[in-house]
Design a protein around this motif. Structure first.
Motif, short mmCIF file in Angstrom:
data_model
loop_
_atom_site.label_atom_id
_atom_site.label_comp_id
_atom_site.label_asym_id
_atom_site.label_seq_id
_atom_site.Cartn_x
_atom_site.Cartn_y
_atom_site.Cartn_z
N GLY A 46 -2.26 0.27 -8.88
CA GLY A 46 -2.30 1.72 -8.85
C GLY A 46 -3.24 2.34 -9.88
N LEU A 47 -4.15 1.54 -10.45
CA LEU A 47 -5.07 2.08 -11.44
C LEU A 47 -6.25 2.83 -10.82
N TYR A 48 -6.54 2.57 -9.55
CA TYR A 48 -7.63 3.24 -8.84
C TYR A 48 -7.12 3.69 -7.48
N LYS A 49 -7.72 4.73 -6.95
CA LYS A 49 -7.45 5.11 -5.57
C LYS A 49 -8.25 4.16 -4.69
N ALA A 50 -7.66 3.67 -3.63
CA ALA A 50 -8.33 2.70 -2.77
C ALA A 50 -9.32 3.36 -1.81
N GLU A 51 -9.26 4.68 -1.66
CA GLU A 51 -10.16 5.36 -0.73
C GLU A 51 -11.61 5.19 -1.15
N GLY A 52 -12.46 4.85 -0.20
CA GLY A 52 -13.89 4.79 -0.45
C GLY A 52 -14.37 3.54 -1.16
N LEU A 53 -13.46 2.65 -1.55
CA LEU A 53 -13.87 1.42 -2.21
C LEU A 53 -14.08 0.34 -1.16
N LEU A 54 -15.11 -0.47 -1.34
CA LEU A 54 -15.46 -1.46 -0.33
C LEU A 54 -15.52 -2.86 -0.88
N ARG A 55 -15.33 -3.85 -0.02
CA ARG A 55 -15.57 -5.24 -0.38
C ARG A 55 -17.08 -5.44 -0.50
N PHE A 56 -17.49 -6.53 -1.12
CA PHE A 56 -18.92 -6.75 -1.34
C PHE A 56 -19.71 -6.99 -0.07
N ASP A 57 -19.05 -7.46 0.98
CA ASP A 57 -19.80 -7.72 2.21
C ASP A 57 -19.89 -6.47 3.10
N ASP A 58 -19.32 -5.36 2.66
CA ASP A 58 -19.41 -4.12 3.41
C ASP A 58 -20.70 -3.38 3.05
N ASN A 59 -20.80 -2.15 3.50
CA ASN A 59 -21.99 -1.32 3.32
C ASN A 59 -22.40 -1.22 1.85
N VAL A 60 -23.61 -1.67 1.52
CA VAL A 60 -24.05 -1.71 0.13
C VAL A 60 -24.49 -0.35 -0.40
N LYS A 61 -24.48 0.68 0.42
CA LYS A 61 -24.91 1.99 -0.05
C LYS A 61 -23.84 2.67 -0.89
N HIS A 62 -22.58 2.25 -0.77
CA HIS A 62 -21.52 2.86 -1.56
C HIS A 62 -21.63 2.42 -3.01
N LYS A 63 -21.17 3.25 -3.91
CA LYS A 63 -21.35 3.02 -5.33
C LYS A 63 -20.26 2.14 -5.96
N THR A 64 -19.12 1.98 -5.30
CA THR A 64 -18.04 1.20 -5.89
C THR A 64 -17.73 0.00 -5.02
N LYS A 65 -17.68 -1.15 -5.65
CA LYS A 65 -17.39 -2.40 -4.95
C LYS A 65 -16.14 -3.03 -5.54
N ILE A 66 -15.50 -3.89 -4.75
CA ILE A 66 -14.26 -4.54 -5.18
C ILE A 66 -14.46 -6.05 -5.25
#
Length: 135
Positions: free
Chosen positions: A53-73
């Motif tokens: 629960g330290l971060y909101k999961a919305e908008g966060l992506l795995r590394f193999d997803d779209n690389v244009k997003h700024k936050t990766k997991i």
């Protein structure tokens, strides 16, 4: 006469701003065409921290997803596995996570995981280079 000079000066300043803007946009297009990253460095987070629960999961992506997003997991077991394979902090940051070394280092330091990753790397270095006995 003073108003005319002020108007001319304002017009010159506006033209200069337009020229700077055009040059900046052209340089950004050239960098993009060359495949260079133009925005802020990506941020990385650990899945374990999201689950806690330290971060909101919305908008966060795995590394193999779209690389244009700024936050990766990523996950701590992935990072420890890479370190155990002999990858340094720098190598993990640049070749596995695609973020600046300082971004990765600060994440590990802030979450208290830096020593664990260093220990995994040092253990692999001893085995690979024969600097110690594996117990």
């Amino acid at each position: 006469e003073g108003q005319l000079i002020a108007t001319i000066g304002a017009w010159q300043a506006e033209q200069e701003r337009k020229k700077i803007s055009e040059n900046t946009k052209m340089a950004l297009r050239q960098r993009k065409a060359a495949g260079k990253h133009n925005s802020r460095p990506m941020r990385i987070v650990f899945q374990e921290d999201i689950d806690a629960g330290l971060y909101k999961a919305e908008g966060l992506l795995r590394f193999d997803d779209n690389v244009k997003h700024k936050t990766k997991i990523t996950t701590m077991p992935e990072v420890l596995a890479w370190a155990s394979e002999g990858l340094s902090l720098r190598a993990i940051a640049l070749t596995k996570l695609y973020v600046p070394q300082s971004t990765f280092y600060e994440l590990l330091k802030a979450t208290g995981r830096l020593e664990a990753v260093k220990a995994a790397y040092e253990c692999s270095a001893r085995v690979v280079f024969g600097k110690g006995k594996e117990e």
